[in-house]
Design an enzyme around this catalytic site. Structure first.
Site, PDB file in Angstrom:
ATOM      1  CG  ASP A  90      34.671  41.481  37.580  1.00  0.00           C
ATOM      2  OD1 ASP A  90      34.179  40.467  38.124  1.00  0.00           O
ATOM      3  OD2 ASP A  90      35.726  41.434  36.904  1.00  0.00           O
ATOM      4  CG  HIS A 105      42.981  43.637  45.178  1.00  0.00           C
ATOM      5  ND1 HIS A 105      43.718  43.289  44.074  1.00  0.00           N
ATOM      6  CD2 HIS A 105      43.797  43.444  46.251  1.00  0.00           C
ATOM      7  CE1 HIS A 105      44.929  42.876  44.466  1.00  0.00           C
ATOM      8  NE2 HIS A 105      44.993  42.960  45.769  1.00  0.00           N
ATOM      9  CG  ASN A 197      47.756  33.590  33.170  1.00  0.00           C
ATOM     10  OD1 ASN A 197      46.719  34.160  33.479  1.00  0.00           O
ATOM     11  ND2 ASN A 197      48.867  34.261  32.883  1.00  0.00           N
TER      12      ASN A 197
HETATM   13  C1  BJW Z   1      44.338  35.878  30.553  1.00  0.00           C
HETATM   14  C2  BJW Z   1      43.444  36.221  29.528  1.00  0.00           C
HETATM   15  C3  BJW Z   1      42.468  35.257  29.171  1.00  0.00           C
HETATM   16  C4  BJW Z   1      44.807  37.873  29.822  1.00  0.00           C
HETATM   17  N1  BJW Z   1      42.437  34.085  29.807  1.00  0.00           N
HETATM   18  N2  BJW Z   1      44.288  34.706  31.160  1.00  0.00           N
HETATM   19  C5  BJW Z   1      58.074  44.788  46.435  1.00  0.00           C
HETATM   20  C6  BJW Z   1      57.936  43.442  46.766  1.00  0.00           C
HETATM   21  C7  BJW Z   1      56.744  42.959  47.266  1.00  0.00           C
HETATM   22  C8  BJW Z   1      55.657  43.785  47.436  1.00  0.00           C
HETATM   23  C9  BJW Z   1      55.787  45.110  47.122  1.00  0.00           C
HETATM   24  C10 BJW Z   1      56.981  45.614  46.645  1.00  0.00           C
HETATM   25  N3  BJW Z   1      56.819  46.946  46.425  1.00  0.00           N
HETATM   26  C11 BJW Z   1      55.541  47.277  46.743  1.00  0.00           C
HETATM   27  C12 BJW Z   1      54.896  46.163  47.181  1.00  0.00           C
HETATM   28  C13 BJW Z   1      53.491  46.042  47.611  1.00  0.00           C
HETATM   29  C14 BJW Z   1      52.491  46.252  46.482  1.00  0.00           C
HETATM   30  C15 BJW Z   1      52.933  45.474  45.239  1.00  0.00           C
HETATM   31  O1  BJW Z   1      52.692  44.302  45.093  1.00  0.00           O
HETATM   32  N4  BJW Z   1      53.539  46.158  44.278  1.00  0.00           N
HETATM   33  C16 BJW Z   1      54.010  45.486  43.070  1.00  0.00           C
HETATM   34  C17 BJW Z   1      53.857  46.423  41.903  1.00  0.00           C
HETATM   35  C18 BJW Z   1      55.435  45.014  43.312  1.00  0.00           C
HETATM   36  N5  BJW Z   1      51.233  45.717  46.966  1.00  0.00           N
HETATM   37  C19 BJW Z   1      50.416  46.464  47.699  1.00  0.00           C
HETATM   38  O2  BJW Z   1      50.639  47.637  47.945  1.00  0.00           O
HETATM   39  C20 BJW Z   1      49.207  45.753  48.263  1.00  0.00           C
HETATM   40  N6  BJW Z   1      49.147  45.960  49.669  1.00  0.00           N
HETATM   41  C21 BJW Z   1      50.093  45.462  50.487  1.00  0.00           C
HETATM   42  O3  BJW Z   1      51.066  44.843  50.083  1.00  0.00           O
HETATM   43  O4  BJW Z   1      49.846  45.683  51.819  1.00  0.00           O
HETATM   44  C22 BJW Z   1      50.835  45.227  52.782  1.00  0.00           C
HETATM   45  C23 BJW Z   1      50.692  43.786  53.143  1.00  0.00           C
HETATM   46  C24 BJW Z   1      51.782  43.110  53.656  1.00  0.00           C
HETATM   47  C25 BJW Z   1      51.688  41.775  54.019  1.00  0.00           C
HETATM   48  C26 BJW Z   1      50.486  41.086  53.894  1.00  0.00           C
HETATM   49  C27 BJW Z   1      49.408  41.766  53.410  1.00  0.00           C
HETATM   50  C28 BJW Z   1      49.524  43.097  53.012  1.00  0.00           C
HETATM   51  C29 BJW Z   1      47.925  46.303  47.651  1.00  0.00           C
HETATM   52  C30 BJW Z   1      47.818  45.965  46.198  1.00  0.00           C
HETATM   53  C31 BJW Z   1      46.554  46.601  45.623  1.00  0.00           C
HETATM   54  C32 BJW Z   1      46.413  46.330  44.137  1.00  0.00           C
HETATM   55  N7  BJW Z   1      45.333  47.083  43.634  1.00  0.00           N
HETATM   56  C33 BJW Z   1      44.936  46.917  42.237  1.00  0.00           C
HETATM   57  C34 BJW Z   1      43.784  47.911  41.947  1.00  0.00           C
HETATM   58  C35 BJW Z   1      42.501  47.408  42.638  1.00  0.00           C
HETATM   59  C36 BJW Z   1      41.301  48.218  42.253  1.00  0.00           C
HETATM   60  C37 BJW Z   1      41.103  48.237  40.761  1.00  0.00           C
HETATM   61  O5  BJW Z   1      40.759  47.211  40.126  1.00  0.00           O
HETATM   62  O6  BJW Z   1      41.308  49.317  40.189  1.00  0.00           O
HETATM   63  O7  BJW Z   1      44.475  45.582  42.010  1.00  0.00           O
HETATM   64  S1  BJW Z   1      46.262  47.097  41.063  1.00  0.00           S
HETATM   65  C38 BJW Z   1      45.713  45.823  39.970  1.00  0.00           C
HETATM   66  O8  BJW Z   1      46.654  44.722  39.970  1.00  0.00           O
HETATM   67  C39 BJW Z   1      44.425  45.282  40.588  1.00  0.00           C
HETATM   68  C40 BJW Z   1      44.564  43.815  40.342  1.00  0.00           C
HETATM   69  O9  BJW Z   1      43.725  43.099  41.228  1.00  0.00           O
HETATM   70  C41 BJW Z   1      46.024  43.577  40.566  1.00  0.00           C
HETATM   71  C42 BJW Z   1      46.552  42.309  39.943  1.00  0.00           C
HETATM   72  O10 BJW Z   1      46.409  42.349  38.548  1.00  0.00           O
HETATM   73  P1  BJW Z   1      46.020  41.029  37.761  1.00  0.00           P
HETATM   74  O11 BJW Z   1      44.642  40.631  38.094  1.00  0.00           O
HETATM   75  O12 BJW Z   1      47.078  40.014  37.938  1.00  0.00           O
HETATM   76  O13 BJW Z   1      45.977  41.576  36.250  1.00  0.00           O
HETATM   77  P2  BJW Z   1      47.182  41.686  35.206  1.00  0.00           P
HETATM   78  O14 BJW Z   1      46.732  42.591  34.123  1.00  0.00           O
HETATM   79  O15 BJW Z   1      48.459  42.013  35.864  1.00  0.00           O
HETATM   80  O16 BJW Z   1      47.340  40.201  34.624  1.00  0.00           O
HETATM   81  C43 BJW Z   1      46.337  39.614  33.829  1.00  0.00           C
HETATM   82  C44 BJW Z   1      46.764  38.197  33.472  1.00  0.00           C
HETATM   83  O17 BJW Z   1      45.702  37.583  32.777  1.00  0.00           O
HETATM   84  C45 BJW Z   1      48.009  38.132  32.562  1.00  0.00           C
HETATM   85  O18 BJW Z   1      48.908  37.141  33.076  1.00  0.00           O
HETATM   86  C46 BJW Z   1      47.447  37.681  31.215  1.00  0.00           C
HETATM   87  O19 BJW Z   1      48.320  36.835  30.496  1.00  0.00           O
HETATM   88  C47 BJW Z   1      46.219  36.923  31.636  1.00  0.00           C
HETATM   89  N8  BJW Z   1      45.125  36.906  30.631  1.00  0.00           N
HETATM   90  N9  BJW Z   1      43.704  37.433  29.012  1.00  0.00           N
HETATM   91  C48 BJW Z   1      43.309  33.796  30.737  1.00  0.00           C
HETATM   92  N10 BJW Z   1      41.527  35.465  28.124  1.00  0.00           N
END
Ligand code: BJW
Length: 231
Positions: A90, A105, A197
């Site tokens: 956003d 992202h 958080n």
């Molecule tokens: C509040 C609140 C309030 C609520 N006040 N707080 C095993 C080990 C390591 C890595 C991997 C693995 N297997 C696969 C991977 C890699 C993979 C990965 O990490 N997978 C995991 C599932 C394990 N990652 C990738 O593929 C990434 N690329 C990559 O690694 O490339 C290689 C590389 C290597 C080396 C260096 C660099 C690169 C790409 C990841 C792409 C993620 N894409 C998304 C979608 C984006 C587009 C979209 O928005 O649709 O990104 S997925 C989604 O998750 C989105 C977010 O940005 C991302 C993170 O989520 P976020 O923001 O943390 O949200 P939530 O919901 O998880 O958490 C919210 C938090 O807020 C909670 O804690 C609540 O408590 C809190 N909260 N209300 C304050 N009022």
């Protein structure tokens, strides 16, 4: 003071935008393999475009909250150098007045050509058949980073982390890499680390400290402490 802030979906939750992994989060309604991977897009591009068209429409209605506004105040303050890295697609940081936002992202408001990698401003509704303004081919996709794709600006972000005095993670579950690894990277370089958080994240034990509660309360209080000299 040189501060790097990483934000996630939690900072926009109180602006009405859903998080991903909370009890009512987006990944409880959609399978991330269907809507947030290149393979899902290849299988069913219409489903993916519909998912992002809906989110783009929601995001256009959303307004920044007190947490976004506090970070914009911090950026503008004397004596503070703030680098704001967001995982969010956003534009609420920009709406709040932050100038220097790194969207690792991508952005809902941008389109990407899957054929020639040209980028442009997205309309509210996007379809795969939309022709690319540069090459004319119908390969339009949202300019967002899906699982298995390389997040944007990584070299710049790692350089900023290593040069920081303080790394602060706000509203992210710490479950998606490489962003989830920033805290360990910072700590290894002797950078102080803080988590803000709703509740302790998966990574909370890696941080030097944490403050917990809604972002709209916790972030302005922390910013006031920094600007008042309390750190
Ligand atoms: C509040 C609140 C309030 C609520 N006040 N707080 C095993 C080990 C390591 C890595 C991997 C693995 N297997 C696969 C991977 C890699 C993979 C990965 O990490 N997978 C995991 C599932 C394990 N990652 C990738 O593929 C990434 N690329 C990559 O690694 O490339 C290689 C590389 C290597 C080396 C260096 C660099 C690169 C790409 C990841 C792409 C993620 N894409 C998304 C979608 C984006 C587009 C979209 O928005 O649709 O990104 S997925 C989604 O998750 C989105 C977010 O940005 C991302 C993170 O989520 P976020 O923001 O943390 O949200 P939530 O919901 O998880 O958490 C919210 C938090 O807020 C909670 O804690 C609540 O408590 C809190 N909260 N209300 C304050 N009022």
């Amino acid at each position: 003071m040189n501060i790097v802030v990483l934000t996630g979906a939690g900072i926009s939750a109180e602006s009405g935008l859903g998080t991903f992994r909370d009890v009512d989060g987006l990944w409880t309604k959609y399978d991330l393999n269907d809507v947030a991977t290149p393979e899902g897009f290849a299988r069913n591009p219409e489903l993916v475009q519909d998912f992002y068209n809906r989110r783009r429409a929601n995001a256009r209605r959303a307004k920044p909250n007190a947490a976004h506004e506090a970070l914009a105040r911090l950026e503008a303050a004397d004596g503070v150098s703030l680098s704001l890295v967001t995982q969010n697609v956003d534009d609420l940081h920009e709406q709040a007045g932050s100038c220097n936002v790194i969207h690792m992202h991508g952005q809902l408001a941008r389109a990407l050509c899957g054929a020639c990698a040209h980028r442009w401003d997205a309309g509210e509704m996007m379809a795969v058949s939309d022709p690319c303004p540069a090459c004319g081919r119908p390969a339009t996709r949202p300019d967002v980073v899906w699982f298995g794709e390389m997040p944007y600006h990584m070299d710049r972000i790692f350089a900023l982390l290593l040069a920081a005095d303080l790394f602060v993670s706000i509203g992210t579950s710490g479950s998606v890499y490489p962003a989830a690894g920033f805290v360990a990277e910072a700590r290894c370089s002797g950078v102080e680390t803080l988590e803000l958080n709703l509740e302790p994240s998966e990574n909370h034990h890696v941080f030097d400290g944490g403050r917990y509660g809604p972002a709209s309360e916790v972030v302005p209080l922390w910013v006031a402490d920094v600007l008042g000299g309390a750190g």
